[in-house]
Design a protein around this motif. Structure first.
Motif, mmCIF file in Angstrom:
data_model
loop_
_atom_site.group_PDB
_atom_site.id
_atom_site.type_symbol
_atom_site.label_atom_id
_atom_site.label_comp_id
_atom_site.label_asym_id
_atom_site.label_seq_id
_atom_site.Cartn_x
_atom_site.Cartn_y
_atom_site.Cartn_z
ATOM 1 N N ALA A 1 21.342 -61.965 9.947
ATOM 2 C CA ALA A 1 20.896 -60.606 10.019
ATOM 3 C C ALA A 1 20.162 -60.514 11.431
ATOM 4 O O ALA A 1 20.065 -59.227 11.901
ATOM 5 N N THR A 2 19.391 -61.616 11.727
ATOM 6 C CA THR A 2 18.896 -61.506 12.990
ATOM 7 C C THR A 2 19.853 -61.113 14.173
ATOM 8 O O THR A 2 19.600 -60.289 15.069
ATOM 9 N N GLU A 3 21.063 -61.687 14.172
ATOM 10 C CA GLU A 3 22.133 -61.371 15.330
ATOM 11 C C GLU A 3 22.422 -59.844 15.297
ATOM 12 O O GLU A 3 22.685 -59.317 16.184
ATOM 13 N N VAL B 1 18.017 -50.238 9.144
ATOM 14 C CA VAL B 1 17.545 -50.631 7.917
ATOM 15 C C VAL B 1 17.833 -52.246 7.696
ATOM 16 O O VAL B 1 18.921 -52.515 7.799
ATOM 17 N N ASP B 2 16.803 -52.829 7.647
ATOM 18 C CA ASP B 2 16.846 -54.323 7.521
ATOM 19 C C ASP B 2 16.903 -54.698 6.015
ATOM 20 O O ASP B 2 16.033 -54.632 5.033
ATOM 21 N N GLY B 3 18.273 -55.099 5.747
ATOM 22 C CA GLY B 3 18.629 -55.025 4.289
ATOM 23 C C GLY B 3 18.629 -56.513 3.800
ATOM 24 O O GLY B 3 19.430 -56.736 2.636
ATOM 25 N N VAL C 1 9.185 -73.955 -3.671
ATOM 26 C CA VAL C 1 8.982 -72.313 -3.337
ATOM 27 C C VAL C 1 8.491 -72.621 -1.631
ATOM 28 O O VAL C 1 8.416 -73.563 -1.361
ATOM 29 N N ARG C 2 8.470 -71.437 -1.036
ATOM 30 C CA ARG C 2 8.252 -71.385 0.254
ATOM 31 C C ARG C 2 6.690 -71.145 0.514
ATOM 32 O O ARG C 2 6.079 -70.354 -0.283
ATOM 33 N N ALA C 3 5.887 -71.928 1.620
ATOM 34 C CA ALA C 3 4.714 -71.619 2.154
ATOM 35 C C ALA C 3 4.700 -71.308 3.497
ATOM 36 O O ALA C 3 5.438 -71.921 4.281
HETATM 37 N N1 7TS Z 1 14.879 -59.619 7.416
HETATM 38 C C1 7TS Z 1 14.195 -59.972 6.320
HETATM 39 C C2 7TS Z 1 13.467 -58.945 5.409
HETATM 40 C C3 7TS Z 1 14.577 -61.400 5.958
HETATM 41 O O1 7TS Z 1 13.711 -61.682 4.746
HETATM 42 C C4 7TS Z 1 14.919 -62.319 6.623
HETATM 43 C C5 7TS Z 1 15.062 -63.737 6.281
HETATM 44 C C6 7TS Z 1 15.734 -61.890 7.903
HETATM 45 C C7 7TS Z 1 15.499 -60.553 8.301
HETATM 46 C C8 7TS Z 1 16.499 -62.760 8.830
HETATM 47 O O2 7TS Z 1 17.655 -63.234 8.186
HETATM 48 P P1 7TS Z 1 18.119 -64.597 8.951
HETATM 49 O O3 7TS Z 1 19.200 -64.755 7.661
HETATM 50 O O4 7TS Z 1 18.706 -63.877 10.143
HETATM 51 O O5 7TS Z 1 17.249 -65.591 9.136
HETATM 52 N N2 7TS Z 1 13.907 -64.273 5.644
HETATM 53 C C9 7TS Z 1 13.432 -65.530 5.356
HETATM 54 C C10 7TS Z 1 12.575 -65.840 4.302
HETATM 55 O O6 7TS Z 1 11.872 -64.966 4.021
HETATM 56 N N3 7TS Z 1 12.337 -67.006 4.229
HETATM 57 O O7 7TS Z 1 13.238 -67.600 4.995
HETATM 58 C C11 7TS Z 1 14.166 -66.715 5.601
#
Ligand code: 7TS
Length: 413
Positions: free
Chosen positions: A100-102, A205-207, A365-367
């Motif tokens: 998603a980041t890319e 939108v960030d899905g 869980v994550r912290a």
């Molecule tokens: N947007 C949201 C809402 C996310 O939760 C994450 C990853 C990203 C973007 C980025 O996704 P990626 O696959 O490109 O890294 N969120 C998390 C999280 O909540 N714990 O580890 C990754």
């Protein structure tokens, strides 16, 4: 309210597809509650990857030989499958990326650098993941555009009155997270799309946390761009998706250059391949894309409404159980109005200590700040612990989380 297991999914059958869930640590079975970070992978998806490498592996779009043709067709069809999964018109609108980041960086660089300048505004929310927040922030610095943030209220909802004031004719891009990975808030993205479009702004939108957990139709939302990752929806790592309306992707210049994305190249200049290949430079994410299509099949077999219902009911149950702890701080909206996760702080116990002790009970869980540092700053906390659920989690696992938290509380009493 306690959900009856019968209202939820047939988890026992589902769990058989996820061998990793049988892992034990010091004789205690894993309770995996870190699904917002990454989901586990069913045998069907693992087999798809293994079968691909055993039977079909070849580079795509290059060879005329049979293997390459088979790999190309499977890879192209994977775009159609993902398009169908999110309600896109077709493969032209579905670009495969790394994550998603890319996907966000692709739009920020390809569209943002070309279109933004001084006087332009990018409107985000205070609950954006760093993937969007840092990306647009840096593009704003490069272009002279200004970033504004829609505030989050005390309950963890967006202040929509403020949104209506912040989004103006100067706004060129509204970038909003569909479901907050920290608060569990489900944002009114269609309404935000309407507001954005009323001012001739685009909406991104960030899905990343919505597509894995609920039915999503990008055309219903009227998103101009939409991003998510395969690894949070039963797929492998190394695959993300960028959806874009065809005419926008058509107008945009590529972000990465190289092989596969071109049509005609001379020593002086080049022209671009048709969509979506224009945005997929170099050897693409072939096995990952094909496996993501399999993950879509797996989720559709269960039904996305059922996936959504299961996750939300587990989150509500967890919210109610956690609320019983004295001095607990739970972030975000009420239990009956949130996505499949609950972030919290157990009194004055640091989230990292909570997560370490939970680990002793094999509860994962994550912290941390969950890549939402500015939001944590606003809430006046350094970190939180987060339990996040998916289709294979059970009410009994929530009970194990609660028992382990009781032990944590006793240790720090
Ligand atoms: N947007 C949201 C809402 C996310 O939760 C994450 C990853 C990203 C973007 C980025 O996704 P990626 O696959 O490109 O890294 N969120 C998390 C999280 O909540 N714990 O580890 C990754």
């Amino acid at each position: 309210m306690e959900p009856k297991q019968s209202e939820l999914l047939d988890v026992e059958a589902i769990r058989k597809d996820f061998p990793i869930l049988q892992r034990e640590f010091d004789g205690t079975q894993l309770v995996y509650l870190d699904n917002a970070a990454t989901s586990q992978t069913p045998d069907q998806v693992i087999d798809t990857i293994a079968d691909y490498y055993r039977e079909t592996n070849a580079n795509v779009h290059r060879g005329l030989h049979q293997l390459s043709q088979e790999a190309s067709i499977a890879y192209e069809n994977a775009h159609d499958r993902v398009a169908e999964f999110i309600g896109a018109e077709g493969r032209e609108e579905v670009v495969f990326t790394k994550n998603a980041t890319e996907s966000m960086n692709t739009v920020a660089y390809a569209w943002g650098l070309a279109e933004l300048g001084p006087g332009d505004e990018i409107v985000m929310t205070e609950m954006e993941h760093h993937a969007a927040l840092v990306t647009w922030q840096q593009i704003a610095k490069k272009t002279g555009a200004e970033v504004k943030y829609i505030p989050v209220d005390e309950e963890g909802y967006l202040d929509m009155d403020a949104a209506r004031e912040l989004i103006t004719d100067d706004t060129e891009m509204v970038s909003v997270v569909h479901v907050s990975n920290t608060l569990g808030t489900i944002n009114p993205v269609s309404e935000l799309a309407d507001i954005a479009h009323d001012h001739d702004s685009l909406i991104f939108v960030d899905g990343a946390q919505s597509v894995p957990h609920m039915p999503v139709d990008v055309q219903d939302i009227d998103a101009d761009f939409f991003a998510f990752s395969g690894h949070k929806m039963l797929g492998p790592t190394g695959i993300g998706v960028l959806y874009g309306k065809e005419h926008l992707l058509e107008e945009m210049q590529p972000y990465l250059y190289g092989g596969m994305m071109i049509s005609k190249v001379t020593f002086e200049d080049s022209t671009w391949h048709e969509l979506p290949w224009k945005f997929e430079a170099g050897t693409p994410v072939i096995s990952q894309g094909i496996a993501l299509a399999e993950a879509c099949d797996y989720l559709d077999d269960i039904g996305m409404e059922n996936v959504e219902h299961h996750g939300e009911r587990l989150a509500e149950y967890a919210y109610d159980q956690l609320s019983e702890f004295e001095g607990i701080q739970i972030l975000g909206p009420p239990g009956d109005d949130r996505a499949a996760l609950v972030s919290f702080n157990l009194g004055s116990v640091h989230a990292h200590d909570t997560s370490e002790i939970l680990n002793d009970f094999a509860v994962a869980v994550r912290a941390g700040d969950h890549c939402t540092q500015p939001l944590h700053d606003k809430l006046g906390i350094a970190a939180s612990a987060r339990a996040s659920f998916y289709i294979y989690n059970t009410k009994a696992e929530v009970d194990k989380l609660v028992e382990a938290l009781e032990e944590t509380e006793a240790l720090f009493a």
